[in-house]
Write a protein that holds these residues in place. Structure first.
Motif, PDB file in Angstrom:
ATOM      1  N   ALA A  18      17.562  29.377  -0.140  1.00  0.00           N
ATOM      2  CA  ALA A  18      18.987  29.647   0.057  1.00  0.00           C
ATOM      3  C   ALA A  18      19.750  28.381   0.434  1.00  0.00           C
ATOM      4  CB  ALA A  18      19.167  30.728   1.126  1.00  0.00           C
ATOM      5  N   ASP A  19      19.148  27.515   1.256  1.00  0.00           N
ATOM      6  CA  ASP A  19      19.824  26.287   1.670  1.00  0.00           C
ATOM      7  C   ASP A  19      20.035  25.349   0.475  1.00  0.00           C
ATOM      8  OD1 ASP A  19      21.080  24.731   3.622  1.00  0.00           O
ATOM      9  OD2 ASP A  19      19.222  23.715   4.195  1.00  0.00           O
ATOM     10  N   ARG A  21      20.245  26.267  -2.729  1.00  0.00           N
ATOM     11  CA  ARG A  21      21.248  26.875  -3.617  1.00  0.00           C
ATOM     12  C   ARG A  21      22.657  26.705  -3.053  1.00  0.00           C
ATOM     13  NH1 ARG A  21      16.956  30.226  -4.571  1.00  0.00           N
ATOM     14  NH2 ARG A  21      17.437  31.692  -2.917  1.00  0.00           N
ATOM     15  N   GLU A  22      22.800  26.860  -1.737  1.00  0.00           N
ATOM     16  CA  GLU A  22      24.119  26.700  -1.110  1.00  0.00           C
ATOM     17  C   GLU A  22      24.611  25.262  -1.256  1.00  0.00           C
ATOM     18  OE1 GLU A  22      25.992  26.423   3.340  1.00  0.00           O
ATOM     19  OE2 GLU A  22      24.324  27.802   3.050  1.00  0.00           O
ATOM     20  N   ALA A  23      23.728  24.309  -1.010  1.00  0.00           N
ATOM     21  CA  ALA A  23      24.124  22.899  -1.102  1.00  0.00           C
ATOM     22  C   ALA A  23      24.567  22.556  -2.521  1.00  0.00           C
ATOM     23  CB  ALA A  23      22.963  21.995  -0.671  1.00  0.00           C
ATOM     24  N   ALA A  25      25.472  24.710  -5.000  1.00  0.00           N
ATOM     25  CA  ALA A  25      26.569  25.565  -5.495  1.00  0.00           C
ATOM     26  C   ALA A  25      27.929  25.020  -5.096  1.00  0.00           C
ATOM     27  CB  ALA A  25      26.398  26.992  -4.991  1.00  0.00           C
ATOM     28  N   ALA A  26      28.010  24.365  -3.945  1.00  0.00           N
ATOM     29  CA  ALA A  26      29.295  23.814  -3.502  1.00  0.00           C
ATOM     30  C   ALA A  26      29.836  22.821  -4.511  1.00  0.00           C
ATOM     31  CB  ALA A  26      29.135  23.153  -2.131  1.00  0.00           C
ATOM     32  N   ARG A  48      24.359  16.835   1.458  1.00  0.00           N
ATOM     33  CA  ARG A  48      25.770  17.161   1.753  1.00  0.00           C
ATOM     34  C   ARG A  48      26.537  15.922   2.215  1.00  0.00           C
ATOM     35  NH1 ARG A  48      23.026  21.617   3.954  1.00  0.00           N
ATOM     36  NH2 ARG A  48      23.421  23.547   2.819  1.00  0.00           N
TER      37      ARG A  48
END
Length: 187
Positions: A18-19, A21-23, A25-26, A48
Motif C-alpha cells: 500500500a505504501d 502504491r500510494e507513493a 499514485a501521487a 517522496r
C-alpha cells in the motif's frame, strides 16, 4: 549503461504494498511508471522527498528556460555516463525545442560551433561542476547574461542530475522499453 542488469530491481506491480502504491499514485495515478521510479519507490519516504525536489527542478519555478535546463541536464547525464538519464532527457529535450544537431553538440561540449556564447558557458559550467564541483571565475563571468537565480538554478540542476545519474548508474536501473541506449554511452 554501466550494468547489464539491475542491482536493485524495479518493483513489479505484484510486489507493491500500500505504501508503494500510494507513493507512486501521487505522481502517476494508474499510468505507466518508469523503472527509475519503480526502483526508488522501494524507499517510499526517500522517493517522496526526491520527487518534491526533482519537481522543483523540472517546474517553471526553476528560472532556467526549459531548453536551457535540458541542455544542462543532458550534459550532466552525458558527463556521468548515465545511459538512462541521457535516453530519457533526449526525448524531453526535443519536447523543449532542442534539435538533433544541438543534442549531438551537447556531447561535443562547450567548444562546439553550434552554441551561442551563453549556451557554451552553461555547458562549460556543467563540465566544471561535474569534474571539480566548482564554477571558475572565468565561467561565472561568462554566465553574466543569466540572473543570479538562474545561475543558482543551474548549479542546483547539475546537483540534482548528478545525484540522479549516480543512482541510475549504481542501482543498475535499466532502460524502459520505449528508450534506446545511445551507442556513445554503451560501456
Amino acid at each position: 549503461m554501466r550494468l547489464k542488469s539491475p542491482r536493485i530491481a524495479p518493483l513489479a506491480d505484484a510486489d507493491m504494498n500500500a505504501d508503494h502504491r500510494e507513493a507512486l499514485a501521487a505522481q502517476f495515478g494508474r499510468g505507466n511508471v518508469y523503472n527509475i521510479f519503480r526502483t526508488l519507490a522501494r524507499a517510499p519516504d526517500a522517493y517522496r522527498a526526491f520527487m518534491r525536489w526533482g519537481g522543483y527542478i523540472l517546474s517553471d519555478k526553476n528560472s532556467l528556460a526549459p531548453r536551457e535546463r535540458e541542455i544542462v541536464i543532458l550534459r550532466t547525464g552525458y558527463n556521468w555516463k548515465s545511459g538512462y538519464e541521457w535516453a530519457q532527457h533526449v526525448r524531453i529535450g526535443k519536447q523543449c525545442g532542442l534539435t538533433d544537431v544541438e543534442i549531438q553538440a551537447i556531447k561535443e561540449g562547450p567548444l562546439s560551433p553550434d552554441w551561442s556564447p551563453i549556451d557554451s558557458a552553461m555547458i562549460r559550467a556543467t563540465d566544471e561542476l561535474t569534474s571539480d564541483g566548482f564554477i571558475t571565475d572565468r565561467t561565472w563571468a561568462e554566465l553574466a547574461p543569466l540572473t543570479e537565480k538562474q545561475r543558482m538554478d543551474l548549479v542546483m540542476t547539475v546537483g540534482q542530475y548528478t545525484q540522479v545519474s549516480m543512482m541510475l548508474n549504481s542501482f543498475g536501473i535499466q532502460l524502459d522499453d520505449d528508450l534506446t541506449l545511445d551507442p556513445d554511452l554503451a560501456k
